[in-house]
Design a protein around this motif. Structure first.
Motif, short mmCIF file in Angstrom:
data_model
loop_
_atom_site.label_atom_id
_atom_site.label_comp_id
_atom_site.label_asym_id
_atom_site.label_seq_id
_atom_site.Cartn_x
_atom_site.Cartn_y
_atom_site.Cartn_z
N ASN A 1 -3.43 6.11 7.36
CA ASN A 1 -2.32 6.55 6.73
C ASN A 1 -2.21 5.67 5.40
O ASN A 1 -1.45 5.87 4.39
N GLN A 2 -3.13 4.79 5.00
CA GLN A 2 -3.16 4.14 3.84
C GLN A 2 -4.47 4.01 3.13
O GLN A 2 -4.74 3.59 2.11
N GLN A 3 -5.18 5.11 3.66
CA GLN A 3 -6.64 5.38 2.77
C GLN A 3 -6.23 6.79 2.23
O GLN A 3 -5.88 7.88 2.68
N TRP A 4 -6.66 6.55 0.75
CA TRP A 4 -6.75 7.85 -0.13
C TRP A 4 -8.03 8.17 -0.73
O TRP A 4 -8.61 7.20 -1.19
N THR A 5 -8.13 9.30 -0.96
CA THR A 5 -9.26 9.83 -1.66
C THR A 5 -8.73 10.51 -2.95
O THR A 5 -7.82 11.26 -3.22
N CYS B 1 0.87 -1.21 0.00
CA CYS B 1 0.00 -0.10 0.20
C CYS B 1 0.98 1.39 -0.05
O CYS B 1 2.01 1.40 0.70
N LEU B 2 0.42 2.34 -0.65
CA LEU B 2 0.92 3.58 -0.49
C LEU B 2 0.48 4.12 0.78
O LEU B 2 -0.47 4.06 1.30
N ASP B 3 1.48 4.47 1.65
CA ASP B 3 1.51 4.88 3.01
C ASP B 3 2.17 6.10 3.46
O ASP B 3 3.07 6.31 2.91
N VAL B 4 1.36 6.65 4.18
CA VAL B 4 1.99 8.00 4.61
C VAL B 4 2.99 7.53 6.17
O VAL B 4 2.49 7.01 7.18
N THR B 5 4.55 7.79 5.97
CA THR B 5 5.27 7.42 7.03
C THR B 5 4.82 7.83 8.41
O THR B 5 4.42 8.96 8.54
N ASP B 6 4.90 6.83 9.38
CA ASP B 6 4.53 7.07 10.71
C ASP B 6 3.36 7.49 10.91
O ASP B 6 3.08 7.93 12.12
N ASN B 7 2.31 7.62 10.12
CA ASN B 7 0.84 7.88 10.22
C ASN B 7 0.87 9.47 10.66
O ASN B 7 0.10 9.78 11.48
N SER B 8 1.77 10.22 10.13
CA SER B 8 1.87 11.78 10.36
C SER B 8 1.45 12.35 9.28
O SER B 8 1.89 12.14 8.20
N SER B 9 0.83 13.48 9.88
CA SER B 9 -0.06 14.42 8.81
C SER B 9 0.90 15.64 8.65
O SER B 9 0.53 16.91 8.12
#
Length: 157
Positions: A66-70, A42-50
């Motif tokens: 952090n793996q959910q995309w719109t 999955c395309l992922d945002v590192t460390d669940n950080s915004s």
């Protein structure tokens, strides 16, 4: 929140059953689903950080936020309330891809092609997993489109 949907079902010549079903409202074109790439990761945002500047990477799919995309109607890809962004609006091979506050810039525009490439039109380059590997934590960048497996993505339908 959601919307109510009324379903009528015949239950005989003079009676009907009524069911009220709540369904989620989808915003944008396709809301809150994973984008998968090489190795099914999955395309992922590192460390669940915004935080602005947080790198985009691939990771085994966990279902986390952090793996959910719109896929938004404005051509952006969004997670955790921010946009997938080419760092500094760069156009060179190897420019990193990150999460950034949505600002309407060309660095945040993405087109999904019939060949399953995610292309940033400003750079005319593909979203690319560095090193053509599927190891968890591998960062993403833009790179000239090669047709390689590390540039193929499956988006929410």
């Amino acid at each position: 929140m959601g919307r109510a949907v009324l379903h009528l079902h015949p239950a005989g010549p003079h009676h009907r059953h009524v069911h009220l079903v709540r369904q989620p409202v989808r915003r944008g074109r396709h809301a809150d689903r994973p984008i998968t790439g090489i190795g099914g990761k999955c395309l992922d945002v590192t460390d669940n950080s915004s935080a602005d500047g947080t790198p985009a990477q691939i990771w085994s799919c966990t279902g986390g936020a952090n793996q959910q995309w719109t896929r938004a109607a404005d051509g952006t890809l969004r997670s955790l309330g921010k946009c997938l962004d080419v760092a500094g609006g760069g156009t060179a091979d190897g420019t990193r891809v990150q999460l950034w506050t949505c600002n309407g810039s060309a660095a945040q525009q993405w087109t999904w092609t019939a060949g399953r490439d995610l292309v940033n039109p400003q750079a005319n380059k593909c979203l690319d997993v560095t090193g053509n590997t599927s190891a968890d934590g591998t960062k993403t960048q833009i790179w000239s489109c090669t047709g390689g497996a590390n540039q193929k993505w499956t988006l929410p339908s």
